[in-house]
Design a protein around this motif. Structure first.
Motif, PDB file in Angstrom:
ATOM      1  N   CYS A 133      -1.647 -41.486   4.715  1.00 13.98           N
ATOM      2  CA  CYS A 133      -2.896 -41.754   5.442  1.00 13.98           C
ATOM      3  C   CYS A 133      -4.011 -40.778   5.122  1.00 13.98           C
ATOM      4  O   CYS A 133      -5.176 -41.068   5.401  1.00 13.98           O
ATOM      5  CB  CYS A 133      -2.640 -41.748   6.945  1.00 13.98           C
ATOM      6  N   GLY A 134      -3.697 -39.600   4.558  1.00 15.35           N
ATOM      7  CA  GLY A 134      -4.743 -38.613   4.325  1.00 15.35           C
ATOM      8  C   GLY A 134      -5.423 -38.226   5.620  1.00 15.35           C
ATOM      9  O   GLY A 134      -4.779 -37.887   6.609  1.00 15.35           O
ATOM     10  N   LEU A 201       2.099 -54.549  10.674  1.00 14.90           N
ATOM     11  CA  LEU A 201       1.328 -54.451   9.441  1.00 14.90           C
ATOM     12  C   LEU A 201       1.582 -53.095   8.809  1.00 14.90           C
ATOM     13  O   LEU A 201       1.711 -52.094   9.511  1.00 14.90           O
ATOM     14  CB  LEU A 201      -0.177 -54.604   9.754  1.00 14.90           C
ATOM     15  N   VAL A 202       1.640 -53.073   7.467  1.00 11.35           N
ATOM     16  CA  VAL A 202       1.687 -51.824   6.709  1.00 11.35           C
ATOM     17  C   VAL A 202       0.409 -51.726   5.893  1.00 11.35           C
ATOM     18  O   VAL A 202      -0.007 -52.710   5.256  1.00 11.35           O
ATOM     19  CB  VAL A 202       2.917 -51.776   5.781  1.00 11.35           C
ATOM     20  N   THR A 203      -0.235 -50.569   5.930  1.00 11.38           N
ATOM     21  CA  THR A 203      -1.438 -50.355   5.130  1.00 11.38           C
ATOM     22  C   THR A 203      -1.277 -49.095   4.293  1.00 11.38           C
ATOM     23  O   THR A 203      -0.449 -48.216   4.583  1.00 11.38           O
ATOM     24  CB  THR A 203      -2.696 -50.201   6.012  1.00 11.38           C
ATOM     25  N   ALA A 204      -2.081 -49.011   3.254  1.00  9.57           N
ATOM     26  CA  ALA A 204      -2.185 -47.797   2.443  1.00  9.57           C
ATOM     27  C   ALA A 204      -3.477 -47.882   1.661  1.00  9.57           C
ATOM     28  O   ALA A 204      -4.005 -48.971   1.413  1.00  9.57           O
ATOM     29  CB  ALA A 204      -0.995 -47.644   1.502  1.00  9.57           C
ATOM     30  N   ALA A 226      11.167 -55.277   6.767  1.00  7.70           N
ATOM     31  CA  ALA A 226      10.565 -55.277   8.097  1.00  7.70           C
ATOM     32  C   ALA A 226       9.874 -56.601   8.400  1.00  7.70           C
ATOM     33  O   ALA A 226       9.500 -56.860   9.549  1.00  7.70           O
ATOM     34  CB  ALA A 226       9.558 -54.132   8.215  1.00  7.70           C
ATOM     35  N   GLY A 227       9.677 -57.439   7.382  1.00  7.06           N
ATOM     36  CA  GLY A 227       9.078 -58.752   7.586  1.00  7.06           C
ATOM     37  C   GLY A 227       7.620 -58.720   7.969  1.00  7.06           C
ATOM     38  O   GLY A 227       7.125 -59.639   8.630  1.00  7.06           O
ATOM     39  N   CYS A 228       6.885 -57.674   7.555  1.00 10.14           N
ATOM     40  CA  CYS A 228       5.493 -57.544   7.978  1.00 10.14           C
ATOM     41  C   CYS A 228       4.546 -57.639   6.791  1.00 10.14           C
ATOM     42  O   CYS A 228       4.916 -57.327   5.654  1.00 10.14           O
ATOM     43  CB  CYS A 228       5.280 -56.219   8.705  1.00 10.14           C
ATOM     44  N   PRO A 229       3.301 -58.058   7.031  1.00  4.31           N
ATOM     45  CA  PRO A 229       2.302 -58.071   5.965  1.00  4.31           C
ATOM     46  C   PRO A 229       2.007 -56.653   5.481  1.00  4.31           C
ATOM     47  O   PRO A 229       2.255 -55.669   6.197  1.00  4.31           O
ATOM     48  CB  PRO A 229       1.067 -58.685   6.624  1.00  4.31           C
ATOM     49  N   ALA A 230       1.441 -56.568   4.267  1.00  2.00           N
ATOM     50  CA  ALA A 230       1.036 -55.279   3.711  1.00  2.00           C
ATOM     51  C   ALA A 230      -0.353 -55.417   3.107  1.00  2.00           C
ATOM     52  O   ALA A 230      -0.606 -56.332   2.320  1.00  2.00           O
ATOM     53  CB  ALA A 230       2.025 -54.814   2.654  1.00  2.00           C
ATOM     54  N   LEU A 231      -1.255 -54.518   3.491  1.00  2.00           N
ATOM     55  CA  LEU A 231      -2.598 -54.449   2.922  1.00  2.00           C
ATOM     56  C   LEU A 231      -2.719 -53.112   2.204  1.00  2.00           C
ATOM     57  O   LEU A 231      -2.804 -52.065   2.838  1.00  2.00           O
ATOM     58  CB  LEU A 231      -3.663 -54.570   4.019  1.00  2.00           C
ATOM     59  N   LEU A 232      -2.706 -53.154   0.876  1.00  2.00           N
ATOM     60  CA  LEU A 232      -2.664 -51.947   0.046  1.00  2.00           C
ATOM     61  C   LEU A 232      -3.936 -51.905  -0.790  1.00  2.00           C
ATOM     62  O   LEU A 232      -4.104 -52.698  -1.721  1.00  2.00           O
ATOM     63  CB  LEU A 232      -1.415 -51.963  -0.831  1.00  2.00           C
ATOM     64  N   THR A 233      -4.822 -50.986  -0.468  1.00  2.00           N
ATOM     65  CA  THR A 233      -6.174 -51.022  -1.019  1.00  2.00           C
ATOM     66  C   THR A 233      -6.434 -49.904  -2.018  1.00  2.00           C
ATOM     67  O   THR A 233      -5.738 -48.890  -2.060  1.00  2.00           O
ATOM     68  CB  THR A 233      -7.224 -50.921   0.103  1.00  2.00           C
ATOM     69  N   LEU A 234      -7.485 -50.124  -2.823  1.00  2.00           N
ATOM     70  CA  LEU A 234      -8.096 -49.101  -3.667  1.00  2.00           C
ATOM     71  C   LEU A 234      -7.131 -48.473  -4.673  1.00  2.00           C
ATOM     72  O   LEU A 234      -7.131 -47.267  -4.888  1.00  2.00           O
ATOM     73  CB  LEU A 234      -8.753 -48.017  -2.803  1.00  2.00           C
TER      74      LEU A 234
END
Length: 360
Positions: A133-134, A201-204, A226-234
């Motif tokens: 996450c920084g 949701l998982v993000t990065a 985990a069966g969850c969406p992932a939004l992985l950006t940049l």
């Protein structure tokens, strides 16, 4: 004031970083520290708690983490190894946050919102896990764009950055619902589905390209399990455009891309590998461009990015040094004069698992 440290490539330097005298309590992997109320938002939230940290490690301004010579630059944390100093300067993360926010692909939000609104068995707050996450820029960007109560779990190897992420976390969703935060310190490259239990949701952000193929597959397996969406950006795409052009642009870019792929890291190949891995596990994958578009108003960011970009290229190909020094000098002069424009290409990825009818 401690004297600035110089990076191993000799082309860039950044002063010793400041840090909090009191760091937000952070637990080991599997333990939690919940922050329910945040006194102030934004990167400056540390207030009087910020003091001198000391020059424990050099940082390439504009290129993320740099460790000791030969060391792999990732967000890893091994619990069986000695404590390591932070490698990301929060000043750099703060400097790029506006460009990151402007670049992230808005077109991926509607399909994400639809999926989150129809999560099977979902009750209560959305549980969002932000990996690497920084200082928490992803939560500050995304939480106010999603409706409903949210609980963000911020993962990073660096307790110093987790402090900033917790202090600067958002407090309200798009519809005014409450947003709470907890921090978890640990190795995001060794996630398991259990670590993401209950995740909505998982993000990065800017994470995939500093992982190896095996680490990306591990991350994808954890999200799929985990069966969850992932939004992985940049994630870096390996393409940079500078105007006006210079004959050395292509050579510097190729050397930088080779540096990104050192020691098995994926660099510009990361999104392709992640897409294949998600698709192999039955997920629907969407990819959208997310370029930085930088002009005279972004001169501070362009300067720091240039130093890191050129510095990494020279570290990869030392024979470029003499020409690169001239190139960097000319580019910085153009930047200072407001005559330089830069497009740094990235890609955003949204992976939506096949609906199972069970809990997310």
């Amino acid at each position: 004031m401690t004297a600035p440290e110089t990076t191993t490539n000799g082309l860039a330097s950044i002063p010793a970083q400041t840090g909090p005298r009191k760091v937000t309590p952070v637990r080991g992997e599997g333990e939690k520290e919940t922050v329910r109320e945040v006194a102030g938002a934004g990167e400056g939230g540390g207030g009087a708690e910020v003091g001198q940290r000391g020059a424990e490690a050099s940082v390439v301004a504009g290129a993320g983490p740099v460790g000791r010579p030969g060391e792999r630059a990732t967000v890893r944390l091994r619990h069986d190894e000695p404590e390591e100093p932070p490698r990301y300067a929060p000043e750099w993360l703060r400097l790029r946050e506006g460009a990151d926010a402007a670049a992230r692909a808005q077109d991926l939000l509607d399909p994400l919102r639809i999926r989150l609104a129809n999560l099977p068995g979902h009750t209560g707050a959305l549980a969002v896990h932000d990996l690497g996450c920084g200082t928490g820029s992803m939560s500050r960007w995304l939480a106010p764009r999603l409706d409903g109560p949210q609980h963000w779990v911020l993962h990073d190897r660096d307790p110093y950055l987790l402090h900033f992420a917790a202090v600067g976390s958002p407090r309200s969703a798009a519809d005014g619902s409450n947003v709470t935060v907890e921090t978890r310190r640990g190795d995001v490259a060794r996630l398991t589905p259990d670590a993401l239990a209950g995740a909505s949701l998982v993000t990065a952000s800017a994470l995939l390209d500093v992982l190896t193929r095996e680490e990306v597959v591990t991350l994808v397996d954890a999200c799929a399990g985990a069966g969850c969406p992932a939004l992985l950006t940049l994630s870096v795409a390996g393409r940079v455009e500078l105007a006006p052009a210079d004959p050395l642009d292509t050579e510097i870019a190729e050397a930088f891309n080779a540096h990104q792929r050192r020691a098995g890291l994926l660099g510009p190949d990361s999104v392709t590998v992640a897409c294949e891995a998600f698709a192999a596990r039955g997920a629907a994958v969407r990819v959208h461009t997310s370029p930085w578009r930088l002009g005279p108003e972004d001169s501070a960011l362009i300067e720091q990015w240039l130093r890191g970009w050129v510095g990494a290229a020279v570290e990869q190909r030392p024979e470029l040094r003499d020409r690169a020094e001239r190139y960097l000098r000319d580019r910085l002069a153009a930047c200072a004069a407001g005559e330089l424009r830069v497009v740094v290409h990235h890609s955003d990825l949204l992976a939506l698992p096949r609906p199972t009818g069970g809990a997310s």
